[in-house]
Design an enzyme around this catalytic site. Structure first.
Site, short mmCIF file in Angstrom:
data_model
loop_
_atom_site.label_atom_id
_atom_site.label_comp_id
_atom_site.label_asym_id
_atom_site.label_seq_id
_atom_site.Cartn_x
_atom_site.Cartn_y
_atom_site.Cartn_z
N LYS A 1 0.81 -1.22 0.00
CA LYS A 1 0.00 0.00 0.00
C LYS A 1 0.85 1.27 0.00
O LYS A 1 2.03 1.27 0.35
CB LYS A 1 -0.98 -0.02 1.17
CG LYS A 1 -2.13 -0.99 0.94
CD LYS A 1 -3.30 -0.74 1.85
CE LYS A 1 -4.50 -1.58 1.41
NZ LYS A 1 -5.65 -1.43 2.30
N ARG B 1 -3.95 -10.31 4.38
CA ARG B 1 -4.28 -10.25 2.95
C ARG B 1 -3.08 -9.67 2.19
O ARG B 1 -2.68 -8.52 2.45
CB ARG B 1 -5.53 -9.40 2.75
CG ARG B 1 -6.06 -9.32 1.33
CD ARG B 1 -7.33 -8.48 1.31
NE ARG B 1 -7.93 -8.43 -0.03
CZ ARG B 1 -7.62 -7.50 -0.94
NH1 ARG B 1 -6.74 -6.54 -0.65
NH2 ARG B 1 -8.20 -7.51 -2.13
#
Length: 282
Positions: free
Chosen positions: A226, A260
């Site tokens: 991210k 995840r």
């Protein structure tokens, strides 16, 4: 703890890996990876799914609508076309729990019909009809916190107390699920790292991860590749593996049940070492 996911059961006595498999052309990291001249290439998707299972993924998360900052919504028809054939193909070939990353009621119902074992909703079942659709499937549901919507969520997120506000929101959605007939034993929480949060918000949530869910409600964490890693470490998307692995370990140490990720094999290695250190009997 064991989570019944359709025809399969997921053992959450140790952190499990959820592999990300986006069937979108525009997801921030792997968007367009499975598209050829004729559109979505199911063979490429299956090859990637098989590799992730070999590498250690206990869950595959199939997404047909990008939720990156600034992403535009897709039609129900297009999302169904991107997701349902993939779920059906994987379910018929691999022994793995299939999660569907969707907020769309029709996609929830059709995915469950062809073999999905979990629903993962960034909007926490707030779209019209989503609560009813999720309840009808009988599948576990991961509820995520997001301030705003994908198109605008990162413009200027603000909180007075990010930990308390995220927990309050998720608890309210849990109550709504229970009222709709979804048992608490089927609910997971996702704090929504990067979804309407700045870097300080994200770091604060990670520090206080155990406080973000009631006893017995598993926490799913998604920070792989991210933009917060890019900002904090000065790394481009393809340079964020070390940061992603560090955050995976920190999440596991703070009680995350599901992590995840894009990089399944590397994450499996670091989690294995963490488990060997923390529980030498393994």
């Amino acid at each position: 703890m064991k989570l019944v996911c359709g025809q399969r059961t997921l053992d959450l006595s140790r952190p499990r890996i959820m592999g990300i498999l986006n069937t979108t052309p525009d997801s921030f990291s792997d968007g367009g990876s499975y598209y050829g001249d004729r559109g979505l290439d199911l063979d490429l998707v299956l090859q990637r799914a098989e590799q992730m299972v070999r590498d250690g993924a206990a869950i595959l998360d199939i997404g047909g609508e990008s939720t990156r900052p600034g992403a535009a919504p897709v039609s129900e028809t297009e999302e169904l076309q991107r997701v349902v054939p993939v779920v059906e193909a994987i379910a018929s070939r691999l022994d793995v729990v299939i999660s569907v990353d969707t907020s769309t009621p029709a996609v929830m119902r059709e995915s469950a019909r062809v073999g999905a074992g979990m629903l993962n909703d960034v909007r926490a079942l707030t779209r019209p009809g989503a609560l009813e659709a999720a309840a009808a499937t009988g599948l576990p549901v991961c509820l995520m916190h997001m301030q705003g919507q994908p198109g605008t969520m990162q413009v200027k997120p603000e909180y007075t107390d990010v930990v308390a506000e995220v927990r309050t929101y998720l608890d309210a959605r849990l109550q709504a699920c229970e009222q709709a007939g979804i048992a608490r034993e089927k609910i997971l929480y996702d704090p929504g790292f990067g979804f309407g949060k700045n870097d300080d918000h994200n770091l604060t949530l990670l520090r206080h991860l155990p406080e973000l869910a009631p006893q017995g409600v598993p926490i799913l964490v998604g920070m792989s590749r991210k933009s917060m890693i890019g900002r904090l470490l000065g790394r481009e998307v393809d340079e964020r593996l070390p940061g992603s692995l560090a955050l995976a370990i920190l999440s596991a140490q703070r009680g995350a049940a599901i992590i995840r990720v894009h990089d399944v094999a590397a994450t499996a290695d670091v989690l294995k070492l963490q488990q060997l250190v923390d529980r030498p009997c393994i």
